[in-house]
Design a protein around this motif. Structure first.
Motif, PDB file in Angstrom:
ATOM      1  N   GLY A  17      -3.393   2.762  -3.081  1.00 56.72           N
ATOM      2  CA  GLY A  17      -2.408   1.689  -3.117  1.00 56.72           C
ATOM      3  C   GLY A  17      -1.013   2.195  -3.380  1.00 56.72           C
TER       4      GLY A  17
ATOM      5  N   ARG B 280       0.637   3.657  -0.244  1.00 56.62           N
ATOM      6  CA  ARG B 280       1.149   2.743   0.774  1.00 56.62           C
ATOM      7  C   ARG B 280       2.620   2.397   0.565  1.00 56.62           C
ATOM      8  NH1 ARG B 280      -0.682   3.550   4.841  1.00 56.62           N
ATOM      9  NH2 ARG B 280       0.170   1.589   5.628  1.00 56.62           N
TER      10      ARG B 280
ATOM     11  N   ARG C 184       5.060  10.460   2.317  1.00 56.33           N
ATOM     12  CA  ARG C 184       3.872  10.079   1.562  1.00 56.33           C
ATOM     13  C   ARG C 184       3.128  11.297   1.033  1.00 56.33           C
ATOM     14  NH1 ARG C 184       0.913   6.391   5.113  1.00 56.33           N
ATOM     15  NH2 ARG C 184       2.630   5.026   4.488  1.00 56.33           N
TER      16      ARG C 184
ATOM     17  N   THR D 261       9.958  -1.012   1.114  1.00 53.16           N
ATOM     18  CA  THR D 261       8.609  -1.154   1.654  1.00 53.16           C
ATOM     19  C   THR D 261       8.488  -2.467   2.416  1.00 53.16           C
ATOM     20  OG1 THR D 261       7.821   0.029  -0.295  1.00 53.16           O
ATOM     21  CG2 THR D 261       6.172  -1.057   1.064  1.00 53.16           C
TER      22      THR D 261
ATOM     23  N   ARG E  48       2.997  -3.314   4.284  1.00 48.36           N
ATOM     24  CA  ARG E  48       2.521  -2.230   3.418  1.00 48.36           C
ATOM     25  C   ARG E  48       2.406  -2.699   1.971  1.00 48.36           C
ATOM     26  NH1 ARG E  48       5.844   2.349   3.140  1.00 48.36           N
ATOM     27  NH2 ARG E  48       7.574   1.395   4.247  1.00 48.36           N
TER      28      ARG E  48
ATOM     29  N   GLU F 254      -0.896  -4.456   1.754  1.00 42.98           N
ATOM     30  CA  GLU F 254      -1.995  -3.484   1.684  1.00 42.98           C
ATOM     31  C   GLU F 254      -2.085  -2.868   0.295  1.00 42.98           C
ATOM     32  OE1 GLU F 254      -0.981  -0.773   4.747  1.00 42.98           O
ATOM     33  OE2 GLU F 254      -1.642  -2.077   6.387  1.00 42.98           O
ATOM     34  N   ALA F 255      -0.938  -2.501  -0.269  1.00 43.43           N
ATOM     35  CA  ALA F 255      -0.938  -1.927  -1.614  1.00 43.43           C
ATOM     36  C   ALA F 255      -1.437  -2.935  -2.643  1.00 43.43           C
ATOM     37  CB  ALA F 255       0.476  -1.465  -1.976  1.00 43.43           C
TER      38      ALA F 255
END
Length: 337
Positions: free
Chosen positions: A88, A91, A98, A220, A224, A227-228
């Motif tokens: 998490g 993301r 990353r 962000t 994303r 998703e996190a």
């Protein structure tokens, strides 16, 4: 103002990271400092070991009262929660910055270990130090700091529904309920800030400043962030189940609302900007919450210590595995060359 606040927080974290690294560099260069640090840490370790032996000579170790199978299951859930938290967190970085998931997991493990001795929020500096120096990390210090601020906001969002469920627990007093409502309100405010942040960072007023131009491409996206949030929410649910198992096997009783109450209290204590060592603060908050719901003082402290010990042990295990994996890869490459 929100964009400036979001950007100022990474600068504060960067300052703590520089302070920690600078102190380590000065100790490394000073022979007298290394000897003093070694002597002090040795004396402290011996003193703590003596106190621990003296205490547990008459009192059993907190984990000894639980069923081994249940404790192993709780530890496995905490390890899986560490992995979900690392994915998490990942993301929230841009694709070209990353870090590897193992680096992020090692950072969380190092923070769990350093939280035993250093004051609150220095665990974040430890996360940055571990991830930044892990091979393959392309993210800069300020990008790591920004990601930690974002993951902190997502933690607040993930805890909000858990806090609302815990507030409905009949055993919670009025003061505990008010605290849980504050946690839920902080989660709602964090969600509003994260939703508004991309538009704020891209506004003409923010782009006039250098700090706004730095923040805009690193904001962000909502996809994303979602998703996190899903991964972090799953992490907190696994932690809640682990606490549920610990409470049951140590005699408090299998109560999911009580587990949520315990978890939210520890998370709220961990969010304090200053204080004692992070783990000690969470253990104290968890024990106080159990006492407020009618659990005996000695039993509440034992359960809180057991939960904290499991968290530290699993975090340390993740850190050791990450270091061993990286050392094995480096050794294999050396032999191959």
């Amino acid at each position: 103002m929100a964009a400036i606040a979001i950007t100022a927080a990474p600068i504060v974290l960067e300052g703590r990271y520089r302070l920690l690294v600078g102190a380590l560099v000065r100790l490394r260069r000073s022979r007298r400092g290394r000897w003093a640090l070694g002597a002090a840490s040795g004396a402290l370790s011996l003193g703590l070991a003596f106190l621990a032996v003296r205490h547990f000579a008459t009192t059993s170790w907190p984990l000894s009262g639980g069923q081994p199978g249940v404790l192993v299951a709780a530890a496995a859930l905490l390890l899986l929660a560490q992995a979900l938290k690392a994915f998490g967190w990942g993301r929230l970085f841009a694709a070209d910055e990353r870090p590897p998931p193992l680096a992020l997991a090692a950072g969380n493990g190092g923070a769990a270990l350093i939280g035993v001795v250093l004051p609150g929020r220095f665990d974040d500096a430890m996360r940055i130090a571990v991830v930044r120096r892990y091979p393959g990390c392309r993210a800069g210090v300020r990008a790591l700091c920004l990601s930690l601020v974002m993951v902190g906001l997502i933690d607040s969002i993930a805890l909000a529904p858990l806090a609302l469920v815990a507030a409905a627990f009949p055993g919670a007093g009025i003061g505990v309920r008010i605290g849980l409502i504050v946690v839920a309100a902080a989660g709602a405010a964090s969600a509003a800030l994260i939703i508004a942040l991309p538009r704020l960072a891209a506004s003409e007023r923010s782009l006039r400043f250098r700090i706004g131009r730095w923040l805009s491409p690193r904001t962000t996206s909502l996809r994303r962030v979602t998703e996190a949030w899903g991964l972090v929410s799953a992490c907190w649910l696994l932690r809640a189940v682990a606490v549920y198992l610990v409470l049951g096997t140590l005699g408090v009783g299998y109560s999911f609302p009580l587990a949520l109450l315990f978890l939210c209290a520890g998370a709220a204590a961990a969010a304090l900007p200053i204080g004692l060592a992070g783990t000690a603060t969470q253990v104290g908050a968890g024990a106080a919450t159990l006492i407020a719901t009618g659990v005996g003082g000695a039993q509440a402290l034992a359960v809180s210590l057991a939960a904290g010990a499991l968290g530290v042990l699993t975090g340390t295990a993740v850190l050791v595995v990450a270091i061993a994996w990286r050392a094995g890869v480096s050794f294999a490459r050396t032999r191959a060359s």
